[in-house]
Write a protein that holds these residues in place. Structure first.
Motif, short mmCIF file in Angstrom:
data_model
loop_
_atom_site.label_atom_id
_atom_site.label_comp_id
_atom_site.label_asym_id
_atom_site.label_seq_id
_atom_site.Cartn_x
_atom_site.Cartn_y
_atom_site.Cartn_z
N LYS A 12 0.82 -1.20 0.00
CA LYS A 12 0.00 0.00 0.00
C LYS A 12 0.86 1.26 0.00
N TYR A 13 0.27 2.32 -0.52
CA TYR A 13 0.88 3.64 -0.39
C TYR A 13 0.81 4.04 1.08
N PRO A 14 1.70 4.89 1.54
CA PRO A 14 1.61 5.37 2.93
C PRO A 14 0.24 6.01 3.19
N ARG A 77 9.44 8.53 -1.33
CA ARG A 77 9.80 7.90 -2.61
C ARG A 77 10.46 6.54 -2.45
N ALA A 78 11.17 6.31 -1.37
CA ALA A 78 11.85 5.03 -1.18
C ALA A 78 10.88 3.90 -0.86
N VAL A 79 9.69 4.22 -0.36
CA VAL A 79 8.75 3.17 0.04
C VAL A 79 7.49 3.13 -0.82
N ASP A 177 -8.56 -8.01 -15.78
CA ASP A 177 -7.35 -8.81 -15.75
C ASP A 177 -7.56 -10.02 -14.86
N ARG A 178 -7.17 -11.17 -15.33
CA ARG A 178 -7.48 -12.43 -14.66
C ARG A 178 -6.48 -12.81 -13.55
N ASN A 179 -5.27 -12.36 -13.66
CA ASN A 179 -4.27 -12.87 -12.72
C ASN A 179 -4.29 -12.18 -11.36
N GLY A 180 -4.96 -11.04 -11.25
CA GLY A 180 -5.03 -10.35 -9.97
C GLY A 180 -3.77 -9.58 -9.62
N GLU A 181 -2.68 -9.87 -10.30
CA GLU A 181 -1.42 -9.19 -9.98
C GLU A 181 -1.40 -7.75 -10.47
N THR A 182 -2.27 -7.41 -11.38
CA THR A 182 -2.30 -6.05 -11.89
C THR A 182 -3.36 -5.19 -11.19
N ASP A 183 -4.04 -5.75 -10.21
CA ASP A 183 -5.04 -4.99 -9.48
C ASP A 183 -4.33 -3.96 -8.58
N VAL A 184 -4.39 -2.71 -9.01
CA VAL A 184 -3.67 -1.64 -8.29
C VAL A 184 -4.56 -0.94 -7.26
N LEU A 185 -5.86 -1.15 -7.30
CA LEU A 185 -6.77 -0.45 -6.39
C LEU A 185 -6.46 -0.69 -4.91
N PRO A 186 -6.17 -1.92 -4.47
CA PRO A 186 -5.89 -2.12 -3.04
C PRO A 186 -4.72 -1.28 -2.51
N ARG A 187 -3.83 -0.88 -3.38
CA ARG A 187 -2.69 -0.06 -2.93
C ARG A 187 -3.13 1.31 -2.45
N MET A 188 -4.31 1.77 -2.92
CA MET A 188 -4.77 3.10 -2.57
C MET A 188 -5.96 3.06 -1.61
N LEU A 189 -6.33 1.87 -1.17
CA LEU A 189 -7.46 1.74 -0.20
C LEU A 189 -6.95 1.61 1.22
#
Length: 189
Positions: A12-14, A77-79, A177-189
């Motif tokens: 996740k993002y900070p 930026r480092a994290v 996308d089927r593999n789930g690895e490209t799901d970027v939404l959880p990083r911002m939730l």
């Protein structure tokens, strides 16, 4: 012994960046909706007397939050999470371009709104919450006002278009996308 499949867990993002992202999203979409609504009303109406100053001061707030956003990205930026490795090269390129343009437009659009209000002859300036007025640095000119008004309007439409692309990309990766690895939404939730 069989190997267990690894599940993709997004970094996740900070919290400060996530919170700022959603606050800015609500403010920007609210300002665009307010802009559409208020420009369709008579400027001397009682409702306009409330909408215009609030649109201006929240526009200044969006600009300030964009500056804070840039400072936080630099600080963290480092994290910050990297894009998923399974994204196609064109998806990575498009994502970078759209993100940078959104940041640029969240700086430029309020500045054009400020320039428009600041250059308006007989204008009432730009309020900002508890401050009386944001200092006006541009000369008063009907021609400049007209140019800045057009640029502010077009930049708001461009920003909205970029937001639509941003949301469409996140939804594509979430739903298609089927593999789930490209799901970027959880990083911002």
């Amino acid at each position: 012994m069989t190997a267990t499949p690894t599940t993709h867990r997004a970094i996740k993002y900070p919290a400060a960046i996530r919170m700022l992202h959603w606050i800015r999203a609500v403010l920007i979409l609210g300002l665009i909706a307010c802009g559409w609504f208020m420009t369709g009303r008579a400027e001397d109406s009682p409702l306009a007397a409330v909408l215009y100053p609030n649109h201006k001061q929240f526009g200044v707030l969006v600009w300030l939050l964009a500056v804070v956003h840039l400072a936080l990205r630099r600080h963290y930026r480092a994290v910050l999470p990297h894009e998923p490795k399974s994204l196609k090269p064109w998806e990575k390129w498009l994502s970078h371009i759209i993100h940078r343009l959104i940041i640029a437009m969240t700086l430029l659009t309020p500045m054009l709104g400020y320039a428009m209000s600041s250059s308006l002859p007989d204008g009432d300036g730009v309020p900002f919450f508890f401050l009386s007025r944001v200092p006006e640095i541009l000369p008063k000119s009907e021609t400049a006002f007209s140019v800045f008004q057009t640029l502010h309007e077009y930049s708001a439409y461009l920003l909205l278009g970029l937001i639509v692309l941003h949301v469409a990309g996140a939804l594509k990766h979430r739903l298609e996308d089927r593999n789930g690895e490209t799901d970027v939404l959880p990083r911002m939730l």
